[in-house]
Design an enzyme around this catalytic site. Structure first.
Site, PDB file in Angstrom:
ATOM      1  NE  ARG A 112      -1.143   3.447  -8.042  1.00  0.00           N
ATOM      2  CZ  ARG A 112      -0.816   3.178  -6.779  1.00  0.00           C
ATOM      3  NH1 ARG A 112      -0.954   4.100  -5.854  1.00  0.00           N
ATOM      4  NH2 ARG A 112      -0.359   1.983  -6.452  1.00  0.00           N
ATOM      5  CD  GLN A 160      -3.632  -1.690  -3.270  1.00  0.00           C
ATOM      6  OE1 GLN A 160      -4.319  -1.048  -4.059  1.00  0.00           O
ATOM      7  NE2 GLN A 160      -2.704  -1.127  -2.516  1.00  0.00           N
ATOM      8  CG  ASP A 300       4.927  -0.624  -1.302  1.00  0.00           C
ATOM      9  OD1 ASP A 300       4.903  -0.327  -2.516  1.00  0.00           O
ATOM     10  OD2 ASP A 300       3.903  -0.704  -0.612  1.00  0.00           O
ATOM     11  CE  LYS A 327       3.674  -0.972  -5.838  1.00  0.00           C
ATOM     12  NZ  LYS A 327       2.813  -1.605  -4.827  1.00  0.00           N
ATOM     13  CE  LYS A 397      -0.218   7.160  -1.577  1.00  0.00           C
ATOM     14  NZ  LYS A 397      -1.630   7.257  -1.943  1.00  0.00           N
TER      15      LYS A 397
END
Length: 415
Positions: A112, A160, A300, A327, A397
């Site tokens: 990523r 992010q 998401d 992602k 997760k």
């Protein structure tokens, strides 16, 4: 109306990760109430411990001794597991300290991208080196504090990157002026700004520039709201099932998470939706209309919508979701491939997917190690017998107890 007792869902992953950063950076001891306990957040907390922060964990609360001056150790080796927030936020936090800190991550997380954040930190004078592929883990930060000043950031791949710099701002000597050239998933930035406010920092905005003052954070007691992305699977299950009703307490009009906006998509499709002060309820009406939805800000939940799309009365087109390709996996293609495996007609483009209604048959879903693919197609399984998963355990997760909770929901709504 077939329903079930109000759902108790795990805390938000996004909020827990930000709260851990803020608690570590704050002056004093912070108590986090009902944090998410999952592989990602445990990895974040473990990373803080490796950096020398004290993190005390009980079943319902975590306590963090903040260190405004940065990590307590001069050297550390931190493994970020699969967590994107861990892999992006912890090197940024470490940069504000003094020492040499090495970060690595799982093969999935190594793929990523990180480069826009790496470039911005370097522009601020941080000695950050990628050991293998440029812009990817592993990396080493040789930290000597951050002076601050102006920096330009492209957050078109991930919000992010911007969140990491915003959180860093109060730990710099001058503060930060962050000019943003592109931004995806903007509601996640609003979460960051609201949480920084709760820890005593007010960020100003001047057009595309975020102005973050120096001066640090104040410790506090902070309650983590339920995860809205996780709630989407249960809301979708209700919308898909005539007469079913699902209520999630703790997510209402004051919720920080933009992903609660997924219920507006369900409302447009024909579900009854009620958003109160402290709870949201979705009821299935037996109607599920096709639609075109721009999901840039709630990407998401794109797989959740894709998973119920075959049962709509007309095609479902999801647009402006290019960032879902970077992602945990290429979620856009993963949804398309799995739907085709079930016999559903699908078309895709660079940033869109269009799903046509039609009968589906059971098959094994390929998860690509992505928790959201498994949880989304569990909803499809309410209407399609014979769906199984190659890696059902990857839900740990964000929600280790997902399969049990979803089985309980299934019994409750009589599906």
């Amino acid at each position: 109306m077939r329903g079930m007792p109000a759902l108790s869902l795990p805390g938000s992953k996004s909020i827990t990760a930000r709260a851990l950063f803020l608690a570590a950076a704050a002056d004093g001891v912070t108590t986090l109430v009902r944090p998410l306990r999952s592989d990602d957040t445990e990895g974040f907390a473990e990373g803080l411990v490796r950096l020398g922060y004290r993190v005390g964990r009980t079943p319902d609360t975590w306590q963090v001794d903040g260190r405004p001056q940065g990590p307590a150790v001069a050297e550390a080796d931190v493994y970020c597991r699969d967590g994107a927030t861990t892999a992006r936020f912890l090197p940024t936090l470490a940069a504000a300290g003094h020492g040499t800190y090495r970060f690595d991550a799982s093969p999935q997380m190594r793929r990523r991208p990180l480069l826009p954040l790496s470039r911005a930190l370097r522009d601020l004078g941080v000695d950050l080196r990628h050991e293998e592929a440029e812009g990817h883990h592993p990396l080493t930060v040789r930290a000597a504090g951050v002076e601050g000043g102006e920096v330009t950031l492209d957050a078109g791949q991930s919000s992010q990157y911007l969140t990491a710099l915003l959180l860093l701002g109060p730990l710099t000597r001058q503060g930060l002026r962050i000019r943003v050239t592109d931004l995806v998933s903007a509601p996640y930035v609003e979460i960051t700004l609201a949480m920084m406010r709760a820890f005593g920092v007010e960020v100003a905005r001047e057009g595309d520039v975020f102005v973050v003052p120096p001066g640090g954070y104040r410790a506090t007691t902070y309650a983590i709201e339920p995860d809205a992305s996780t709630a989407s699977y249960f809301f979708a299950a209700a919308a898909l099932t005539p007469g079913a009703e699902v209520t999630v307490p703790g997510l209402g009009t004051g919720a920080l998470q933009g992903d609660l906006g997924f219920v507006d998509v369900l409302r447009r499709m024909g579900a009854e939706v009620s958003v109160g002060a402290d709870a949201t309820t979705v009821r299935g009406t037996g109607e599920l209309r096709g639609l075109t939805a721009n999901m840039r800000d709630i990407s998401d939940t794109m797989p959740t919508l894709a998973a119920i799309a075959p049962f709509a009365s007309a095609p479902v087109r999801i647009e402006d979701v290019a960032n879902t390709r970077v992602k945990e996996c290429d979620r856009l293609e993963a949804c398309a491939e799995n739907l085709r495996r079930l016999g559903v007609r699908v078309a895709t483009g660079p940033d869109w997917i269009e799903i046509h209604p039609g009968p589906a048959t059971g098959a094994q879903v390929t998860s690509y190690g992505d928790h959201r693919i498994v949880m989304s197609f569990a909803v499809t399984g309410l209407r399609v017998p014979g769906i199984s998963f190659d890696d059902p355990g990857c839900v740990r997760k964000t929600f280790p107890g997902f399969h049990e909770a979803f089985a309980e929901l299934r019994r409750g709504i009589g599906s």
